[in-house]
Enzyme design. Structure first.
Site, PDB file in Angstrom:
ATOM      1  N   HIS A 100      -9.133   6.083 -14.482  1.00 50.43           N
ATOM      2  CA  HIS A 100      -8.011   6.132 -15.427  1.00 50.43           C
ATOM      3  C   HIS A 100      -7.311   4.772 -15.495  1.00 50.43           C
ATOM      4  O   HIS A 100      -7.008   4.271 -16.586  1.00 50.43           O
ATOM      5  CB  HIS A 100      -7.020   7.224 -15.013  1.00 50.43           C
ATOM      6  CG  HIS A 100      -5.719   7.175 -15.753  1.00 50.43           C
ATOM      7  ND1 HIS A 100      -5.506   7.872 -16.925  1.00 50.43           N
ATOM      8  CD2 HIS A 100      -4.578   6.475 -15.507  1.00 50.43           C
ATOM      9  CE1 HIS A 100      -4.279   7.607 -17.358  1.00 50.43           C
ATOM     10  NE2 HIS A 100      -3.688   6.770 -16.514  1.00 50.43           N
ATOM     11  N   GLU A 101      -7.055   4.175 -14.334  1.00 53.04           N
ATOM     12  CA  GLU A 101      -6.395   2.863 -14.315  1.00 53.04           C
ATOM     13  C   GLU A 101      -7.284   1.808 -14.971  1.00 53.04           C
ATOM     14  O   GLU A 101      -6.787   0.937 -15.696  1.00 53.04           O
ATOM     15  CB  GLU A 101      -6.025   2.459 -12.880  1.00 53.04           C
ATOM     16  CG  GLU A 101      -5.104   3.435 -12.148  1.00 53.04           C
ATOM     17  CD  GLU A 101      -3.862   3.833 -12.931  1.00 53.04           C
ATOM     18  OE1 GLU A 101      -3.430   3.081 -13.823  1.00 53.04           O
ATOM     19  OE2 GLU A 101      -3.334   4.933 -12.668  1.00 53.04           O
ATOM     20  N   HIS A 104      -6.842   1.744 -18.629  1.00 56.03           N
ATOM     21  CA  HIS A 104      -5.745   0.923 -19.153  1.00 56.03           C
ATOM     22  C   HIS A 104      -6.199  -0.527 -19.357  1.00 56.03           C
ATOM     23  O   HIS A 104      -5.791  -1.179 -20.308  1.00 56.03           O
ATOM     24  CB  HIS A 104      -4.548   0.949 -18.200  1.00 56.03           C
ATOM     25  CG  HIS A 104      -3.774   2.229 -18.231  1.00 56.03           C
ATOM     26  ND1 HIS A 104      -3.257   2.755 -19.398  1.00 56.03           N
ATOM     27  CD2 HIS A 104      -3.423   3.105 -17.246  1.00 56.03           C
ATOM     28  CE1 HIS A 104      -2.614   3.891 -19.112  1.00 56.03           C
ATOM     29  NE2 HIS A 104      -2.711   4.127 -17.819  1.00 56.03           N
TER      30      HIS A 104
HETATM   31 ZN   LIG Z   1      -1.945   5.658 -16.707  1.00 51.47          ZN
END
Ligand SMILES: [Zn+2]
Length: 236
Positions: A100-101, A104
């Site tokens: 998830h990171e 980004h």
């Molecule tokens: Zn996030």
């Protein structure tokens, strides 16, 4: 506090309950899949590294930071920070959060507009958060003490509400940014074979639970905004 407003409870409780539920859901889902090792045998840090390298983001470092679920991507430093557990553990939870990171970082790479907008309004939001509370509570207090007139109260409340609306806007723009990062994470995890077909639902569950905390934050902010609008109209 000089007085307590029962009306505040009416607006605060739903957000509070949703927030507690979201926290419970996240910690139970996260700890459940923290005990399930990924078939790929990768740690969170390794999974993030694979996704970043595949996108050509070799210069984006993956670093370890202390704390529980303190994981984040810093768009200014262009660096990934993973909490110790997610950095080292070879579990579906660790891989899901780490990916998830990385999602980004992928957003930053392609210039994903909501991320840029969110970054741009961070300084304004920080100012608006403290200024709005100061103005809103101060105005109610001064009006209660009959220090200010009704018209002055209205002006100050309008200013406070506009500032608070910026805070709510920030929470609202956070939602697409977070959902999109998770979408990119899952896409890359499956495409690169870091997570198998059997493991997909588990990773999705962890990421959905994490997203729910942002929904709760938005609901809380919107209800508070409604509360202050109600106060501005009733206390004149
Ligand atoms: Zn996030």
């Amino acid at each position: 506090m000089f007085y307590f407003d029962p009306l505040y409870l009416l607006f605060a409780i739903p957000g509070l309950l949703l927030g507690l539920y979201a926290q419970f859901k996240l910690s139970s889902t996260y700890s459940k899949y923290m005990r399930v090792p990924a078939e790929s045998g990768l740690s969170g840090a390794q999974a993030a590294r694979r996704i970043l390298d595949d996108a050509g983001l070799h210069n984006v470092p993956v670093e370890e930071i202390p704390g529980n679920l303190t994981d984040h991507y810093d768009p200014k430093k262009e660096a990934l920070f993973l909490s110790s557990a997610n950095f080292h553990e070879r579990s579906l939870s660790a891989i899901g959060v780490a990916a998830h990171e990385a999602g980004h970082a992928l957003q930053k790479q392609v210039g994903y507009a909501p991320l840029n907008f969110r970054m741009a309004i961070v300084p304004v939001t920080n100012f608006a958060t403290s200024a709005s509370y100061f103005i809103l509570m101060g105005s109610v207090f001064l009006r209660y003490m009959h220090v200010i007139q009704s018209s002055m109260f209205s002006h100050l409340m309008t200013l406070g509400i506009v500032l608070f609306a910026i805070v709510a806007l920030f929470q609202a723009i956070t939602l697409p940014v977070e959902y999109d990062a998770s979408r990119r994470a899952k896409e890359q995890l499956f495409r690169l074979g870091l997570v198998s077909g059997n493991e997909r639902p588990a990773v999705s569950q962890v990421l959905s639970a994490a997203a729910l905390t942002y929904v709760a934050a938005l609901v809380t902010a919107l209800l508070q905004l409604l509360y202050w609008i109600t106060v501005a109209r009733d206390r004149r």
